[in-house]
Design a protein around this motif. Structure first.
Motif, short mmCIF file in Angstrom:
data_model
loop_
_atom_site.label_atom_id
_atom_site.label_comp_id
_atom_site.label_asym_id
_atom_site.label_seq_id
_atom_site.Cartn_x
_atom_site.Cartn_y
_atom_site.Cartn_z
N THR B 363 17.25 20.70 9.46
CA THR B 363 16.07 20.56 10.33
C THR B 363 14.87 21.30 9.75
O THR B 363 13.75 20.78 9.76
CB THR B 363 16.39 21.10 11.74
N ILE B 364 15.12 22.50 9.23
CA ILE B 364 14.00 23.29 8.69
C ILE B 364 13.45 22.64 7.42
O ILE B 364 12.24 22.53 7.23
CB ILE B 364 14.45 24.75 8.45
N LEU B 365 14.34 22.15 6.57
CA LEU B 365 13.89 21.45 5.35
C LEU B 365 13.10 20.20 5.72
O LEU B 365 12.09 19.88 5.09
CB LEU B 365 15.08 21.10 4.45
N ASP B 366 13.56 19.50 6.75
CA ASP B 366 12.87 18.29 7.18
C ASP B 366 11.42 18.59 7.56
O ASP B 366 10.51 17.81 7.28
CB ASP B 366 13.60 17.65 8.36
N GLN B 367 11.21 19.74 8.20
CA GLN B 367 9.85 20.12 8.58
C GLN B 367 8.97 20.34 7.34
O GLN B 367 7.76 20.31 7.42
CB GLN B 367 9.86 21.40 9.43
N GLU B 368 9.61 20.57 6.20
CA GLU B 368 8.87 20.73 4.94
C GLU B 368 8.77 19.39 4.19
O GLU B 368 8.35 19.36 3.04
CB GLU B 368 9.59 21.75 4.04
N GLY B 369 9.20 18.32 4.84
CA GLY B 369 9.12 17.00 4.21
C GLY B 369 10.31 16.70 3.31
O GLY B 369 10.32 15.69 2.60
N ARG B 373 20.94 15.64 3.15
CA ARG B 373 21.98 15.28 4.09
C ARG B 373 22.70 16.55 4.49
O ARG B 373 22.96 17.41 3.64
CB ARG B 373 22.95 14.31 3.42
N THR B 374 22.99 16.68 5.79
CA THR B 374 23.82 17.79 6.23
C THR B 374 24.97 17.22 7.03
O THR B 374 24.81 16.24 7.74
CB THR B 374 23.04 18.76 7.14
#
Lengths: 149, 420
Positions: B363-369, B373-374
């Motif tokens: 989720t945190i990486l997603d916020q960085e674009g 996969r987790t």
């Protein structure tokens, strides 16, 4: 930044680090597992119900910060509540994380308010709800493994 | 081995120019996510598609759309020609002996199910054994499990070691007179291990045991030569090799496919039908019931053109650099542990972090674009083997850059900030 902080609020991070009522309860009257196969979150919920009241509640298991903090906060809120009261809190929580609860001041929600940011992260709603669904099914006296998938 | 000439030809500047040229062909890479540049590191789940694939599918629907193998009209003939042209491209891509050996499916999963069902019905009975490995994707476990349940055969599993490599001696020990078929991954989707499939196939062949290779993760990274491998079956998915979803291939040796009964019944797989008896079609059509995904097949053809048109020296050098850079950078971060350290790996770095669950990292990486996969990557037995519920998986494709790996490393710093 603000988005992430709305999800990972201090209360959530703190409960993740130091989960409350995180223990086995051998004398529990209801034991139910909650499992999210997608991300592997897996908890066991213990309830001791006396005269329609949740006399004690605890959990153990592993999962992400959101699911663990949610389970922890849930146990602190439900201890001593009647089944009807518990279901009511569950309903409030559910509408909060699914974004259906609008224009409610965070003060009236208390610790539940910390999960207000979850509705902005649809992929995480299931994490936040896992323990609650497990509790709901346990009160219904369903004995199967509970899954939010 | 790389010659000195190649090393000169592929210096960093040349590779960078090559990568930019590749990136230009993938329109989605220009997207912004959460107001950040998209960093797409989920290629083992599915790759992005180049313009040529998008154009081919669009062109088909605009100009050729019609059903194949039936009509005598212009469009049907043109569509059939285009679709069957892909079969020849696939044959050439895999170096198969004949297009009769190229069965089109919906993807790797269906390819494996086809073999488990059809080969299983003909050749597997109670008391027999099916051998797989401990690093298989669920799609190379469950079809065999179902087969074993149906027939009373036993599913045997060759173990892996801590690095994520098949223990060859154990694998060899499990091959015996009861083993009817072996299923193994060419490249592990969860660990990135490149298995020594040629050797493992030859060991099985000493006992005359046929082998199915799950090539879903290998096809975008390695050159595949089924005649050199000598495998009986090879399965792959178009969408993991820059092609569309819903399309895949089952390569099968002609004599083995001929000995197998049909998989599904329907149109196209028959020669004649009466209520008393149906004569089945020849290979490969015997295994292709119903109208296929024609547009996807044609898109897959364009993906094969794209892949065969690549400078494979550049591909392997670039992908090796990416994997090395990611492995080095992640190893240096305290609290990060890489899962899967095989000597030979392709395209995948799986890792866990102390005290932070992979789902939170995602989720945190997603916020960085950053798309990673987790989870368990459809390989729960692999997670169990390492005693972890899940990992974060960064997986690479030819269009990824070292800057994107730096973004991943910065993203992990953000994770640490949030979880102090």
């Amino acid at each position: 930044m603000s988005d992430l902080r709305s999800l990972y609020q201090e209360i959530i991070l703190e409960h993740n680090k130091n989960p409350r009522n995180f223990r086995k309860m051998p004398e529990a009257s209801r034991i139910l597992e909650g499992y999210n196969p997608l991300c592997g979150d897996h908890y066991t919920l213990y309830l001791k119900i006396i005269d329609d009241t949740i006399a004690d509640i605890s959990f153990e298991g592993s999962g992400c910060a959101i699911s663990k903090a949610s389970a922890s906060v849930m146990t602190t809120l439900l201890k001593g509540k009647t089944k009807t009261e518990a279901e009511k809190i569950f309903e409030t929580f559910h509408s909060l994380v699914t974004g259906e609860l609008k224009d409610v001041s965070f003060e009236t929600l208390g610790k539940l308010g910390a999960f207000g940011g979850v509705s902005e992260f649809p992929a995480r709603v299931k994490c936040a709800s896992l323990a609650w669904h497990t509790m709901h099914n346990a009160l219904d006296a369903k004995t199967d493994l509970v899954s939010t998938e | 081995m790389m010659t000195s000439e190649n090393v000169v030809a592929l210096n960093d500047v040349a590779l960078e120019a090559w990568t930019s040229m590749i990136r230009e062909q993938f329109p989605i890479l220009k997207n912004r996510v959460h107001d950040k540049n998209l960093v797409y590191l989920d290629n083992a789940a599915t790759t992005q598609k180049p313009e040529s694939v998008l154009d081919a599918m669009d062109h088909y629907y605009r100009h050729l759309n019609s059903n194949i193998h039936r009509g005598v009209h212009f469009l049907s003939e043109r569509a059939t020609e285009a679709y069957e042209g892909v079969r020849e491209k696939t044959r050439s891509f895999l170096n198969a002996a004949s297009t009769k050996e190229i069965v089109f499916t919906r993807g790797t999963t269906e390819s494996i199910n086809l073999v488990a069902d059809s080969f299983g019905r003909a050749f597997v009975k109670s008391g027999d054994e099916v051998l797989i490995t401990a690093m298989e994707h669920h799609s190379n476990i469950v079809p065999w499990q179902l087969l074993c349940e149906r027939t009373g055969a036993s599913l045997m599993v060759a173990p892996i070691d801590d690095r994520g490599e098949i223990i060859v001696e154990e694998y060899e020990r499990l091959l015996n007179g009861r083993t009817r078929i072996v299923g193994l991954a060419h490249v592990s989707n969860a660990l990135g291990t490149v298995n020594p499939v040629k050797h493992l196939i030859s060991l099985a062949h000493r006992h005359r045991i046929p082998v199915l290779v799950d090539g879903a993760q290998a096809a975008p990274h390695l050159r595949i030569n089924v005649r050199d491998l000598d495998c009986e079956f090879y399965a792959l998915s178009a969408h993991k090799m820059y092609g569309p979803t819903g399309f895949g291939v089952l390569y099968g040796k002609q004599n083995v496919l001929e000995a197998m009964p049909p998989y599904q019944g329907g149109g196209d797989m028959i020669r004649s039908v009466t209520f008393e008896k149906t004569i089945f079609n020849d290979l490969p059509y015997k295994f292709e019931a119903g109208t296929p995904s024609i547009a996807e097949g044609i898109g897959f053809g364009a993906a094969l053109d794209f892949l065969t048109g690549l400078d494979w020296n550049a591909v392997s050098t670039h992908e090796h650099h990416l994997l090395q850079a990611a492995t080095d950078a992640l190893s240096e971060i305290s609290g990060v542990r890489i899962i899967g350290n095989a000597a030979e790996k392709a395209g995948v770095v799986s890792f866990v972090m102390d005290d932070v669950h992979p789902h939170d990292i995602g989720t945190i990486l997603d916020q960085e674009g950053i798309a990673v996969r987790t989870g368990h990557h459809c390989a729960q037995p692999v997670m169990l083997r390492y005693g972890i519920p899940a990992t974060v998986r960064a997986s690479f494709a030819i269009y990824n850059t070292k800057e994107e790996i730096e973004a991943l490393v910065r993203g992990i710093s953000r994770v640490k900030e949030v979880f102090h």
